[in-house]
Design an enzyme around this catalytic site. Structure first.
Site, PDB file in Angstrom:
ATOM      1  N   GLY A  18      27.216  40.015  87.668  1.00 40.62           N
ATOM      2  CA  GLY A  18      26.623  40.563  88.878  1.00 40.62           C
ATOM      3  C   GLY A  18      27.685  41.128  89.799  1.00 40.62           C
ATOM      4  O   GLY A  18      27.620  40.960  91.020  1.00 40.62           O
TER       5      GLY A  18
ATOM      6  N   SER B 179      24.112  28.075  96.403  1.00 37.10           N
ATOM      7  CA  SER B 179      23.606  28.521  97.702  1.00 37.10           C
ATOM      8  C   SER B 179      23.593  27.329  98.625  1.00 37.10           C
ATOM      9  O   SER B 179      23.384  26.189  98.188  1.00 37.10           O
ATOM     10  CB  SER B 179      22.193  29.094  97.578  1.00 37.10           C
ATOM     11  OG  SER B 179      21.641  29.314  98.864  1.00 37.10           O
TER      12      SER B 179
ATOM     13  N   TYR C  69      13.248  29.071  94.037  1.00 35.24           N
ATOM     14  CA  TYR C  69      14.603  29.567  94.283  1.00 35.24           C
ATOM     15  C   TYR C  69      15.537  28.417  94.645  1.00 35.24           C
ATOM     16  O   TYR C  69      16.641  28.292  94.094  1.00 35.24           O
ATOM     17  CB  TYR C  69      14.583  30.619  95.393  1.00 35.24           C
ATOM     18  CG  TYR C  69      15.953  31.065  95.828  1.00 35.24           C
ATOM     19  CD1 TYR C  69      16.839  31.639  94.913  1.00 35.24           C
ATOM     20  CD2 TYR C  69      16.384  30.911  97.146  1.00 35.24           C
ATOM     21  CE1 TYR C  69      18.107  32.037  95.306  1.00 35.24           C
ATOM     22  CE2 TYR C  69      17.642  31.314  97.547  1.00 35.24           C
ATOM     23  CZ  TYR C  69      18.499  31.877  96.623  1.00 35.24           C
ATOM     24  OH  TYR C  69      19.754  32.272  97.006  1.00 35.24           O
TER      25      TYR C  69
END
Length: 249
Positions: free
Chosen positions: A13, A137, A150
């Site tokens: 990414g 995260s 998520y």
């Protein structure tokens, strides 16, 4: 002195956002970098912008065939690898009643399966003493309505850092997670939130965080450079939360 002189790195990414900024900083610190992405046009444009020390390899982390191809390209280009930043990820929000199997599978396939098999396919090419950084995260220990899938994927990534650090320690390979807080990239446009909802969330987080501001891709990349460099040689299995203090105060 450059902190990553003569190091080789892979960033999944790596064509946009935090991945692109990290590639830029890795190169500035002396590394050669392979970046991956699914969009070939965007990937090639990113490599052109990064310069001769960036090599684009089109790969979808959901595809084990693509990851085998990536590993072959890494071996052919670098021989061995010093740094792996498993950065590719997505996130979508939805009420539980609206979640279908495809919605579930897409997030877990990219954020969990993709991270695990990226490491698996490249681990045999890692030098002793290499560094693996997983992009988790700051939400990996939090709960928010409509964010269950998520947030769960990021909790899994943080867990990978612990277990993989233990498993790879005999090779002196360090495995850590970096957990960004609120950072503006093109990522937020993919969250599936109603108009204005993301801005409202940002303002609430800024109000609660001690630093009262958003982070930047550059600040997250600096944290990744630290985890990739010898400056963190005695750091493994940690989750480096870069969120202005939001999760810890």
């Amino acid at each position: 002195m450059t902190r990553l002189a003569n190091k080789t790195a892979v960033i999944t990414g790596g064509s946009t956002g935090i991945g692109f900024e990290t590639a830029k900083q890795f190169i500035a610190q002396g590394a050669r970098v392979i970046i991956t992405g699914q969009n070939e046009t965007r990937l090639n444009a990113a490599a052109d912008a990064l310069g001769e020390n960036a090599i684009p390899v089109k790969a979808d982390v959901r595809s084990l065939t693509d990851l085998d191809h990536l590993a072959a390209q890494v071996e052919a280009t670098f021989g061995k690898l010093d740094i792996l930043f498993a950065n590719a990820g997505i996130g979508y929000f939805a009420p539980i009643e609206q979640v279908d199997e495809a919605f579930y599978d897409n997030q877990f396939d990219i954020n969990v399966k993709g991270v695990f098999f990226t490491v698996q396919k490249l681990v045999g090419l890692l030098n002793e003493g290499a560094s693996i950084i997983l992009n988790a995260s700051a939400v990996n220990e939090k709960g928010v309505p409509m964010g269950s899938l998520y947030f769960a994927t990021k909790a899994a990534v943080r867990s990978f850092a612990r277990s993989l650090a233990a498993e790879l320690a005999p090779r002196q390979i360090r495995v850590n997670a970096v957990s960004p807080g609120i950072v503006r990239t093109n990522f937020e446009s993919k969250l599936g939130l109603p108009d204005g909802a993301f801005e409202g969330f940002i303002e609430a987080v800024k109000e609660a965080a001690p630093l009262h501001r958003e982070g930047t891709p550059e600040e997250i990349a600096q944290a990744v450079v630290f985890l990739a460099s010898n400056e963190s040689s005695y750091v493994t299995a940690v989750d480096l939360v870069v969120d202005g203090g939001y999760m810890n105060v």
